[in-house]
Design a protein around this motif. Structure first.
Motif, PDB file in Angstrom:
ATOM      1  N   GLU A  81      -0.961  -4.452  -1.296  1.00 25.59           N
ATOM      2  CA  GLU A  81      -1.564  -3.111  -1.207  1.00 25.59           C
ATOM      3  C   GLU A  81      -0.916  -2.389  -0.038  1.00 25.59           C
ATOM      4  OE1 GLU A  81      -5.037  -2.367   0.970  1.00 25.59           O
ATOM      5  OE2 GLU A  81      -3.724  -3.266   2.459  1.00 25.59           O
ATOM      6  N   THR A  83      -2.579  -0.241   2.469  1.00 21.88           N
ATOM      7  CA  THR A  83      -3.348   0.161   3.649  1.00 21.88           C
ATOM      8  C   THR A  83      -2.968  -0.644   4.898  1.00 21.88           C
ATOM      9  OG1 THR A  83      -5.136   0.664   2.129  1.00 21.88           O
ATOM     10  CG2 THR A  83      -5.700   0.622   4.463  1.00 21.88           C
ATOM     11  N   ARG A 120      -2.568  -4.477 -16.186  1.00 19.39           N
ATOM     12  CA  ARG A 120      -2.566  -5.364 -15.013  1.00 19.39           C
ATOM     13  C   ARG A 120      -1.234  -6.091 -14.938  1.00 19.39           C
ATOM     14  NH1 ARG A 120      -7.658  -9.055 -14.177  1.00 19.39           N
ATOM     15  NH2 ARG A 120      -6.574 -10.514 -15.514  1.00 19.39           N
ATOM     16  N   PHE A 124       3.232  -3.925  -9.665  1.00 22.15           N
ATOM     17  CA  PHE A 124       2.733  -2.652 -10.173  1.00 22.15           C
ATOM     18  C   PHE A 124       2.999  -1.602  -9.103  1.00 22.15           C
ATOM     19  CE2 PHE A 124      -1.147  -2.534  -7.552  1.00 22.15           C
ATOM     20  CZ  PHE A 124      -1.220  -3.857  -7.154  1.00 22.15           C
ATOM     21  N   GLN A 126       1.572   1.765  -6.823  1.00 22.01           N
ATOM     22  CA  GLN A 126       0.411   2.533  -6.378  1.00 22.01           C
ATOM     23  C   GLN A 126       0.876   3.818  -5.719  1.00 22.01           C
ATOM     24  OE1 GLN A 126      -1.851   0.299  -3.484  1.00 22.01           O
ATOM     25  NE2 GLN A 126      -3.205  -0.596  -5.026  1.00 22.01           N
ATOM     26  N   ALA A 129      -3.192   7.227  -0.075  1.00 16.52           N
ATOM     27  CA  ALA A 129      -3.152   8.012   1.159  1.00 16.52           C
ATOM     28  C   ALA A 129      -4.161   7.459   2.151  1.00 16.52           C
ATOM     29  CB  ALA A 129      -3.473   9.475   0.856  1.00 16.52           C
ATOM     30  N   GLU A 130      -3.871   7.666   3.420  1.00 15.33           N
ATOM     31  CA  GLU A 130      -4.773   7.216   4.482  1.00 15.33           C
ATOM     32  C   GLU A 130      -4.933   8.350   5.492  1.00 15.33           C
ATOM     33  OE1 GLU A 130      -5.908   4.263   3.778  1.00 15.33           O
ATOM     34  OE2 GLU A 130      -4.303   3.445   2.518  1.00 15.33           O
ATOM     35  N   LEU A 259     -11.749  -5.701  -1.612  1.00 17.03           N
ATOM     36  CA  LEU A 259     -11.132  -5.870  -0.295  1.00 17.03           C
ATOM     37  C   LEU A 259     -12.252  -5.797   0.733  1.00 17.03           C
ATOM     38  CD1 LEU A 259      -9.341  -3.491  -2.079  1.00 17.03           C
ATOM     39  CD2 LEU A 259      -7.644  -4.365  -0.482  1.00 17.03           C
ATOM     40  N   LEU A 280      -8.943   3.378 -12.313  1.00 11.46           N
ATOM     41  CA  LEU A 280      -7.766   4.218 -12.075  1.00 11.46           C
ATOM     42  C   LEU A 280      -7.422   4.219 -10.590  1.00 11.46           C
ATOM     43  CD1 LEU A 280      -8.190   7.621 -13.969  1.00 11.46           C
ATOM     44  CD2 LEU A 280      -6.260   6.055 -14.129  1.00 11.46           C
ATOM     45  N   ALA A 281      -8.458   4.289  -9.754  1.00  8.05           N
ATOM     46  CA  ALA A 281      -8.229   4.402  -8.314  1.00  8.05           C
ATOM     47  C   ALA A 281      -9.445   3.880  -7.560  1.00  8.05           C
ATOM     48  CB  ALA A 281      -7.999   5.865  -7.941  1.00  8.05           C
ATOM     49  N   GLY A 284     -11.976   3.971   0.231  1.00  7.31           N
ATOM     50  CA  GLY A 284     -13.150   4.018   1.077  1.00  7.31           C
ATOM     51  C   GLY A 284     -12.782   4.059   2.544  1.00  7.31           C
ATOM     52  N   ALA A 305      -4.207   4.323  -6.010  1.00  4.36           N
ATOM     53  CA  ALA A 305      -4.376   4.441  -7.459  1.00  4.36           C
ATOM     54  C   ALA A 305      -3.198   3.779  -8.161  1.00  4.36           C
ATOM     55  CB  ALA A 305      -4.450   5.915  -7.845  1.00  4.36           C
ATOM     56  N   ARG A 309      -1.531   2.600 -14.798  1.00  4.50           N
ATOM     57  CA  ARG A 309      -2.757   3.000 -15.518  1.00  4.50           C
ATOM     58  C   ARG A 309      -2.750   4.506 -15.778  1.00  4.50           C
ATOM     59  NH1 ARG A 309      -7.081  -1.271 -12.790  1.00  4.50           N
ATOM     60  NH2 ARG A 309      -5.632  -3.014 -13.041  1.00  4.50           N
TER      61      ARG A 309
HETATM   62  P1  HAM Z   1      -7.415  -1.587  -5.090  1.00  6.60           P
HETATM   63  O1  HAM Z   1      -8.711  -1.215  -5.734  1.00  6.60           O
HETATM   64  O2  HAM Z   1      -7.138  -3.034  -4.901  1.00  6.60           O
HETATM   65  O3  HAM Z   1      -7.410  -0.829  -3.698  1.00  6.60           O
HETATM   66  O4  HAM Z   1      -6.210  -0.965  -5.899  1.00  6.60           O
HETATM   67  C1  HAM Z   1      -6.168   0.420  -6.193  1.00  6.60           C
HETATM   68  C2  HAM Z   1      -5.703   0.641  -7.622  1.00  6.60           C
HETATM   69  O5  HAM Z   1      -4.461  -0.026  -7.856  1.00  6.60           O
HETATM   70  C3  HAM Z   1      -6.614   0.095  -8.696  1.00  6.60           C
HETATM   71  O6  HAM Z   1      -7.692   0.972  -8.949  1.00  6.60           O
HETATM   72  C4  HAM Z   1      -5.671   0.001  -9.884  1.00  6.60           C
HETATM   73  O7  HAM Z   1      -5.535   1.267 -10.510  1.00  6.60           O
HETATM   74  C5  HAM Z   1      -4.348  -0.378  -9.228  1.00  6.60           C
HETATM   75  N1  HAM Z   1      -4.095  -1.824  -9.362  1.00  6.60           N
HETATM   76  C6  HAM Z   1      -4.582  -2.817  -8.595  1.00  6.60           C
HETATM   77  N2  HAM Z   1      -4.120  -4.020  -9.015  1.00  6.60           N
HETATM   78  C7  HAM Z   1      -3.315  -3.783 -10.085  1.00  6.60           C
HETATM   79  C8  HAM Z   1      -2.525  -4.598 -10.958  1.00  6.60           C
HETATM   80  N3  HAM Z   1      -2.450  -5.921 -10.800  1.00  6.60           N
HETATM   81  N4  HAM Z   1      -1.818  -3.995 -11.949  1.00  6.60           N
HETATM   82  C9  HAM Z   1      -1.872  -2.642 -12.100  1.00  6.60           C
HETATM   83  N5  HAM Z   1      -2.591  -1.824 -11.308  1.00  6.60           N
HETATM   84  C10 HAM Z   1      -3.299  -2.373 -10.301  1.00  6.60           C
HETATM   85  C11 HAM Z   1      -6.399  -0.923  -2.773  1.00  6.60           C
HETATM   86  O8  HAM Z   1      -5.306  -1.389  -2.997  1.00  6.60           O
HETATM   87  C12 HAM Z   1      -6.736  -0.283  -1.429  1.00  6.60           C
HETATM   88  N6  HAM Z   1      -5.555  -0.418  -0.557  1.00  6.60           N
HETATM   89  C13 HAM Z   1      -7.143   1.155  -1.603  1.00  6.60           C
HETATM   90  C14 HAM Z   1      -7.419   1.842  -0.291  1.00  6.60           C
HETATM   91  C15 HAM Z   1      -6.562   2.634   0.396  1.00  6.60           C
HETATM   92  N7  HAM Z   1      -8.540   1.780   0.390  1.00  6.60           N
HETATM   93  C16 HAM Z   1      -8.416   2.495   1.503  1.00  6.60           C
HETATM   94  N8  HAM Z   1      -7.209   3.006   1.526  1.00  6.60           N
END
Ligand code: HAM
Length: 416
Positions: A81, A83, A120, A124, A126, A129-130, A259, A280-281, A284, A305, A309
């Motif tokens: 990810e 962040t 999935r 992938f 993403q 923004a932060e 997380l 989709l996204a 927090g 996001a 997807r």
């Molecule tokens: P996350 O919910 O783990 O959050 O991932 C965000 C989005 O990434 C998911 O809603 C989904 O659309 C996409 N995603 C996650 N895993 C996969 C996968 N294996 N294949 C395809 N798409 C995927 C985060 O990553 C946090 N860093 C969000 C965040 C930013 N929170 C605060 N700042």
């Protein structure tokens, strides 16, 4: 032996990249309009950066990270990810020193060794923004509004925004204790996965996908009932602002996210146009994370996001981005004219015109077929006679009109 891409990874083919580029451009436009600036961090980092921020007990850290030892014996992980990396870069480069609020965005590949299925992947992409440095509910709502603006710009309206507050270091432990006590009463009836979570991460039990677990935990106390005054006031302000901005939402007291770094606001955007992987996204607030990673106490909030997807929905809607096509295809009517055609094609390109010509020594007929296949807007046919008279026929391949054009004015024609 023929090679194939690794399970869970996908080629984004030339026929697909126009849609990706179009979506990425829209995303960048929205980020720019909200004054977020791009940050590009490495795709691999020290393993402990992710373990520490995402949480040792999460699925991501426990079983999904691509972790390996490099040749110097250091433990390296491909980023699951964005962040953690963004905050590491924020701290390392003192980004907060000159600006009280740092607003960054990223678009790029992430890696998680999950079971591949529709929507999935293991590699992938993403966009996220932060906003680092602000404790206010206004910032949470800016992040949410920006995420939704991206979908709106791309014509996607079939989504639901769910929000929750997961409390802070003061009220969450109290709630966890209450929940743990309740869960222990029904522990033997829960799925094995949920039983494991009771002691260390009881809130994740409420997020279980197991239908039996869902039914058993339906009446359990929710964190929203245990928030302290500060978290409650923050949550009320977030809801009030969303309402004031006309952004529909539902409160889901069971939303915990995968997380562990969240405090106060957590949110997720889901779509019924996706299959079982319907998120989709998500995002927090993470008010303790900068400090946890060695920086000064600094609040923050963000989202990320999934690009694939988003693509699935755009493809389903039959969304057609503008195609990449040459403005002009220069065709050589005979062998003697090939050099001129090649040189002029290069000159047109240098003047910023998308020009194409034949590199396979094909007949004039095949060249014209190729011009059609490439969806060139015009074709210019040049042979010995045209070179002698200094004029040639420029064919409009869309409406099939033709005009004589002096060879010396071709560039002007396309740049006027
Ligand atoms: P996350 O919910 O783990 O959050 O991932 C965000 C989005 O990434 C998911 O809603 C989904 O659309 C996409 N995603 C996650 N895993 C996969 C996968 N294996 N294949 C395809 N798409 C995927 C985060 O990553 C946090 N860093 C969000 C965040 C930013 N929170 C605060 N700042």
């Amino acid at each position: 032996m023929t090679y194939r891409s690794i399970k869970g990874t996908k080629d984004i083919l030339p026929s697909e990249t126009p849609l990706w580029q179009f979506a990425e451009q829209t995303i960048r436009d929205v980020f720019r309009q909200f004054n977020y600036k791009e940050i590009r961090t490495p795709v691999f980092e020290t393993t402990s950066l992710f373990a520490r921020s995402i949480g040792e007990l999460t699925d991501i850290v426990g079983k999904e990270m691509y972790t390996f030892q490099d040749r110097s014996g250091d433990s390296i992980t491909l980023r699951p990810e964005g962040t953690a990396s963004a905050l590491r870069a924020y701290i390392q480069n003192n980004l907060g020193e000159s600006l009280p609020l740092t607003k960054v965005y990223y678009i790029g590949p992430m890696f998680r060794q999950e079971r591949p299925q529709a929507g999935r992947l293991r590699q992938f992409h993403q966009f996220g923004a932060e906003a680092i440095g602000s404790p206010t509910a206004e910032t949470d709502v800016e992040i949410i509004a920006m995420t939704l603006e991206i979908y709106k710009r791309l014509g996607i309206t079939s989504y639901t925004l769910q929000i929750n507050s997961v409390g802070d270091e003061e009220c969450r432990p109290r709630y966890k204790e209450v929940l743990r006590t309740e869960l222990l009463k029904i522990a033997d009836k829960l799925s094995a996965e949920s039983q494991k979570r009771i002691s260390q991460n009881p809130m994740r039990v409420l997020d279980s996908k197991d239908e039996n677990d869902k039914a058993l935990t339906a009446g359990m106390p929710l964190i929203t009932e245990y928030l302290n005054d500060e978290c409650k006031a923050h949550f009320e302000r977030v809801k009030g602002l969303l309402t004031a901005y006309g952004i529909p939402f539902t409160v889901n007291g069971r939303l915990v996210r995968g997380l562990d770094y969240y405090t106060k606001t957590a949110f997720e955007i889901t779509s019924t146009e996706l299959g079982s992987q319907d998120a989709l996204a998500g995002g927090g607030r993470y008010d303790l994370l900068v400090k946890e990673l060695g920086g000064k106490q600094t609040p923050g909030v963000g989202f990320a996001a999934g690009m694939e997807r988003l693509m699935m929905i755009l493809e389903k809607k039959g969304f057609q981005p503008p195609a990449q096509r040459p403005a002009v295809f220069l065709a050589a009517a005979d062998e003697q004219s090939r050099d001129w055609v090649l040189k002029t094609t290069m000159e047109l390109r240098s003047s910023g015109i998308a020009a194409e010509c034949d590199l396979l020594s094909r007949s004039l007929k095949s060249q014209m077929k190729e011009a059609d296949r490439q969806q060139a807007q015009f074709a210019l046919v040049v042979g010995a006679m045209e070179l002698e008279t200094g004029t040639a026929v420029l064919k409009n391949l869309t409406d099939h009109s033709q005009q004589q054009i002096p060879l010396g004015t071709v560039a002007q024609f396309f740049t006027r």
